[in-house]
Design a protein around this motif. Structure first.
Motif, short mmCIF file in Angstrom:
data_model
loop_
_atom_site.label_atom_id
_atom_site.label_comp_id
_atom_site.label_asym_id
_atom_site.label_seq_id
_atom_site.Cartn_x
_atom_site.Cartn_y
_atom_site.Cartn_z
N SER A 163 34.35 -49.73 -29.34
CA SER A 163 35.80 -49.88 -29.91
C SER A 163 35.67 -50.90 -31.11
N THR A 164 34.88 -50.92 -31.92
CA THR A 164 34.68 -51.91 -32.90
C THR A 164 35.45 -51.56 -34.18
N GLN A 165 35.62 -50.15 -34.22
CA GLN A 165 36.35 -49.88 -35.49
C GLN A 165 37.94 -49.53 -35.11
N PRO A 166 38.77 -49.90 -35.88
CA PRO A 166 40.06 -49.86 -35.67
C PRO A 166 40.54 -48.61 -35.60
N ARG A 167 41.56 -48.34 -34.29
CA ARG A 167 42.09 -46.94 -34.25
C ARG A 167 40.96 -45.89 -33.67
#
Length: 131
Positions: free
Chosen positions: A53-57
């Protein structure tokens, strides 16, 4: 000359007098193989699940499943869970035929047929690619 009956009787006595430890180990091994080592035919289990989940959205999830499929079946996805599906679905890359999305979601093939998308009524889209 010894009779064949007496010879069989001695062999039977040898089996009966084997140590109880041997019989216990044999029984325990058989139970482990039957109970824990094999899946029931036509079922799957998730072996590994990794979420990024390191990238937003955006969440990238990778999972590995172990399946014991029947003849003519292969590992696939049904209702967002690993399942055994007909091998013709995978060969033809008609992924939506295996009903991979949840009941309230709509399934669409990716343009290059490398996977599918599941669109929820609220607009959220889950994309799955096959590797």
């Amino acid at each position: 000359m010894a009779s064949p009956f007496r010879k069989r009787s001695r062999q039977w006595d040898a089996w009966l007098t084997m140590s109880s430890t041997f019989w216990l180990v044999l029984l325990f091994s058989a139970l482990l193989i039957l109970c824990c080592g094999q899946l029931v035919a036509g079922t799957c289990e998730i072996v590994t699940l990794d979420r990024d989940s390191t990238q937003p959205r955006r969440t990238i999830a990778r999972q590995t499943a172990r399946c014991a499929c029947r003849k003519g079946q292969i590992a696939g996805t049904t209702r967002a869970s690993p399942a055994c599906v007909d091998v013709s679905i995978v060969r033809s890359r008609q992924w939506c035929e295996m009903m991979p999305c949840l009941d309230d979601e709509s399934c669409d093939l990716l343009v290059n047929r490398t996977g599918w998308t599941c669109a929820q009524p609220g607009g959220r889209v889950k994309t799955t690619t096959v590797s």
